[in-house]
Design a protein around this motif. Structure first.
Motif, mmCIF file in Angstrom:
data_model
loop_
_atom_site.group_PDB
_atom_site.id
_atom_site.type_symbol
_atom_site.label_atom_id
_atom_site.label_comp_id
_atom_site.label_asym_id
_atom_site.label_seq_id
_atom_site.Cartn_x
_atom_site.Cartn_y
_atom_site.Cartn_z
ATOM 1 N N LYS A 19 -95.346 -1.257 -42.090
ATOM 2 C CA LYS A 19 -95.033 -2.339 -43.016
ATOM 3 C C LYS A 19 -95.781 -2.068 -44.316
ATOM 4 N N ALA A 20 -95.043 -1.942 -45.410
ATOM 5 C CA ALA A 20 -95.663 -1.652 -46.701
ATOM 6 C C ALA A 20 -95.000 -2.474 -47.793
ATOM 7 N N LEU A 21 -95.817 -3.110 -48.599
ATOM 8 C CA LEU A 21 -95.322 -3.857 -49.749
ATOM 9 C C LEU A 21 -95.471 -2.970 -50.978
ATOM 10 N N VAL A 22 -94.363 -2.750 -51.705
ATOM 11 C CA VAL A 22 -94.371 -1.901 -52.897
ATOM 12 C C VAL A 22 -93.609 -2.617 -54.013
ATOM 13 N N TRP A 23 -93.827 -2.188 -55.243
ATOM 14 C CA TRP A 23 -93.154 -2.801 -56.385
ATOM 15 C C TRP A 23 -91.702 -2.326 -56.486
ATOM 16 N N ARG A 24 -90.813 -3.232 -56.914
ATOM 17 C CA ARG A 24 -89.450 -2.845 -57.259
ATOM 18 C C ARG A 24 -89.433 -2.323 -58.699
ATOM 19 N N ASP A 25 -88.260 -2.357 -59.336
ATOM 20 C CA ASP A 25 -88.076 -1.733 -60.644
ATOM 21 C C ASP A 25 -88.967 -2.333 -61.729
ATOM 22 N N ILE A 26 -89.272 -1.504 -62.717
ATOM 23 C CA ILE A 26 -89.983 -1.972 -63.907
ATOM 24 C C ILE A 26 -89.234 -3.139 -64.535
ATOM 25 N N GLU A 27 -87.896 -3.026 -64.594
ATOM 26 C CA GLU A 27 -87.090 -4.082 -65.219
ATOM 27 C C GLU A 27 -87.206 -5.402 -64.472
ATOM 28 N N ASP A 28 -87.485 -5.345 -63.177
ATOM 29 C CA ASP A 28 -87.651 -6.561 -62.384
ATOM 30 C C ASP A 28 -89.046 -7.152 -62.509
ATOM 31 N N ASN A 29 -89.962 -6.422 -63.124
ATOM 32 C CA ASN A 29 -91.359 -6.841 -63.235
ATOM 33 C C ASN A 29 -91.843 -6.759 -64.684
ATOM 34 N N PRO A 30 -91.209 -7.482 -65.595
ATOM 35 C CA PRO A 30 -91.574 -7.344 -67.006
ATOM 36 C C PRO A 30 -93.012 -7.742 -67.318
ATOM 37 N N PHE A 31 -93.588 -8.637 -66.523
ATOM 38 C CA PHE A 31 -94.984 -9.028 -66.759
ATOM 39 C C PHE A 31 -95.897 -7.805 -66.747
ATOM 40 N N MET A 32 -95.600 -6.861 -65.852
ATOM 41 C CA MET A 32 -96.486 -5.726 -65.649
ATOM 42 C C MET A 32 -96.536 -4.765 -66.833
ATOM 43 N N PHE A 44 -97.855 -12.610 -74.008
ATOM 44 C CA PHE A 44 -97.836 -13.222 -72.668
ATOM 45 C C PHE A 44 -97.493 -14.716 -72.705
ATOM 46 N N ASP A 45 -97.264 -15.268 -73.883
ATOM 47 C CA ASP A 45 -97.001 -16.710 -73.985
ATOM 48 C C ASP A 45 -95.873 -17.199 -73.084
ATOM 49 N N PRO A 46 -94.783 -16.419 -72.885
ATOM 50 C CA PRO A 46 -93.719 -16.909 -71.989
ATOM 51 C C PRO A 46 -94.185 -17.161 -70.555
ATOM 52 N N TYR A 47 -95.325 -16.586 -70.184
ATOM 53 C CA TYR A 47 -95.822 -16.744 -68.815
ATOM 54 C C TYR A 47 -96.908 -17.819 -68.694
ATOM 55 N N VAL A 48 -97.280 -18.436 -69.804
ATOM 56 C CA VAL A 48 -98.394 -19.386 -69.814
ATOM 57 C C VAL A 48 -97.870 -20.809 -69.927
ATOM 58 N N LYS A 49 -98.385 -21.656 -69.035
ATOM 59 C CA LYS A 49 -98.040 -23.071 -69.065
ATOM 60 C C LYS A 49 -99.209 -23.873 -68.514
ATOM 61 N N GLU A 50 -99.681 -24.793 -69.336
ATOM 62 C CA GLU A 50 -100.751 -25.697 -68.929
ATOM 63 C C GLU A 50 -101.943 -24.934 -68.353
ATOM 64 N N ARG A 51 -102.424 -23.968 -69.124
ATOM 65 C CA ARG A 51 -103.637 -23.211 -68.807
ATOM 66 C C ARG A 51 -103.515 -22.346 -67.557
ATOM 67 N N GLU A 52 -102.290 -22.038 -67.177
ATOM 68 C CA GLU A 52 -102.067 -21.164 -66.035
ATOM 69 C C GLU A 52 -101.047 -20.098 -66.401
ATOM 70 N N VAL A 53 -101.300 -18.882 -65.946
ATOM 71 C CA VAL A 53 -100.360 -17.784 -66.100
ATOM 72 C C VAL A 53 -99.609 -17.633 -64.786
ATOM 73 N N ALA A 54 -98.296 -17.569 -64.866
ATOM 74 C CA ALA A 54 -97.485 -17.413 -63.651
ATOM 75 C C ALA A 54 -96.377 -16.404 -63.910
ATOM 76 N N PHE A 55 -96.153 -15.525 -62.941
ATOM 77 C CA PHE A 55 -95.075 -14.553 -63.041
ATOM 78 C C PHE A 55 -94.536 -14.267 -61.646
ATOM 79 N N THR A 56 -93.348 -13.695 -61.604
ATOM 80 C CA THR A 56 -92.741 -13.319 -60.334
ATOM 81 C C THR A 56 -93.011 -11.848 -60.055
ATOM 82 N N ALA A 57 -93.610 -11.579 -58.905
ATOM 83 C CA ALA A 57 -93.808 -10.209 -58.443
ATOM 84 C C ALA A 57 -92.593 -9.812 -57.619
ATOM 85 N N ALA A 58 -91.834 -8.845 -58.120
ATOM 86 C CA ALA A 58 -90.610 -8.394 -57.451
ATOM 87 C C ALA A 58 -90.922 -7.122 -56.662
ATOM 88 N N CYS A 59 -90.844 -7.214 -55.336
ATOM 89 C CA CYS A 59 -91.296 -6.143 -54.464
ATOM 90 C C CYS A 59 -90.255 -5.789 -53.416
#
Length: 276
Positions: A146-159, A253-268
């Motif tokens: 069982k291994a968790l790995v990243w999907r495409d760069i395009e699916d993970n723009p935060f990175m 990074f402003d699109p990922y910031v809301k109310e003093r929290e950074v949130a993004f989707t990790a696509a794996c």
């Protein structure tokens, strides 16, 4: 582009990358905890002998040991990260063996693990077929992978936000090469299937996993100025350039910031297989 045959993971992870992760360990632990939970939930609860590949600071390794595995081993190439892992295991009061080695080359005891697992630790091998063949030899017949790995760069723009924003100021940033060892080396599911097929794993599946990860907004500058391509580049520029990079990158990074929290989707991908 990075030549996959000259990628020196030992130098990076025993130097700037490993040290940066240690400096940000509490932030990174919290940031990736949801992904650790997904991986732990996916592995068989019946596993008794566990090999955690690319274990880093030992979060998933210690969790597996605490879950009652009879023998848990973490392997990583980074001594600074393993020092932190050993401290974590001691504080948790669990018995874990940590090995500093390249899992591609290390002579594990044959057929000795019924679970081989990894959270983001298998994308950096210079020769992935050789590496997964070696891991299969370490696995008992019928053992689970069982291994968790990243999907495409395009699916993970935060990175890649920091490097895209900083590129005009840091023209020597290396371009991402999905064919070379690195974060997105296992993005192509066809490539992953070929690697595992050629190294003798059977029943290979890749399931998409999307997980929301968060960190305090107050930690964001420390995150992008320590880690990734920008974090590797900043120690080699003058202070004025560094300040300018931070000023330019932070608003990206402003699109990922809301109310003093950074949130993004990790696509794996959740990669699974069995030792033939």
């Amino acid at each position: 582009m990075t030549d996959k045959n000259t990628y020196d993971g030992a130098a990076r992870w025993n130097g700037p990358s490993g040290n940066a992760w240690i400096e940000a360990q509490s932030v990174m632990d919290a940031l990736y905890q949801p992904l650790a939970d997904v991986l732990i939930d996916a592995v068989p609860r019946t596993a008794t002998t566990v090999l955690d590949v690319g274990c880093g600071t030992g979060g998933t390794t210690v969790t597996m040991a605490g879950r009652g595995a009879a023998r848990t081993t973490g392997v990583d190439i980074s001594e600074p990260m393993l020092t932190a892992a050993r401290k974590r295991a001691e504080q948790a009061g669990v018995d874990v063996t940590f090995i500093r080695a390249d899992a591609q080359e290390h002579e594990f005891e044959p057929a000795s693990y019924d679970l081989v697992m990894s959270r983001f630790g298998v994308m950096f091998f210079n020769d992935p077929v050789r590496a997964f063949t070696n891991l299969r030899h370490a696995a008992a017949p019928g053992a689970t992978l069982k291994a968790l790995v990243w999907r495409d760069i395009e699916d993970n723009p935060f990175m890649t936000t920091a490097e895209r924003a900083a590129a005009p100021l840091l023209p020597d940033l290396p371009p991402r090469d999905p064919e070379a060892p690195g974060q997105f080396a296992f993005a192509d599911q066809g490539k992953v299937r070929r690697i595992l097929d050629e190294s003798g794993w059977s029943g290979v599946t890749l399931e998409p996993v999307d997980v929301t990860c968060t960190m305090p907004e107050s930690e964001l500058v420390g995150y992008f100025s320590r880690l990734g391509p920008v974090g590797l580049a900043l120690p080699h520029v003058d202070e004025a350039t560094r300040a300018k990079v931070v000023d330019v990158v932070r608003p990206a990074f402003d699109p990922y910031v809301k109310e003093r929290e950074v949130a993004f989707t990790a696509a794996c991908w959740m990669v699974a297989g069995r030792a033939a």
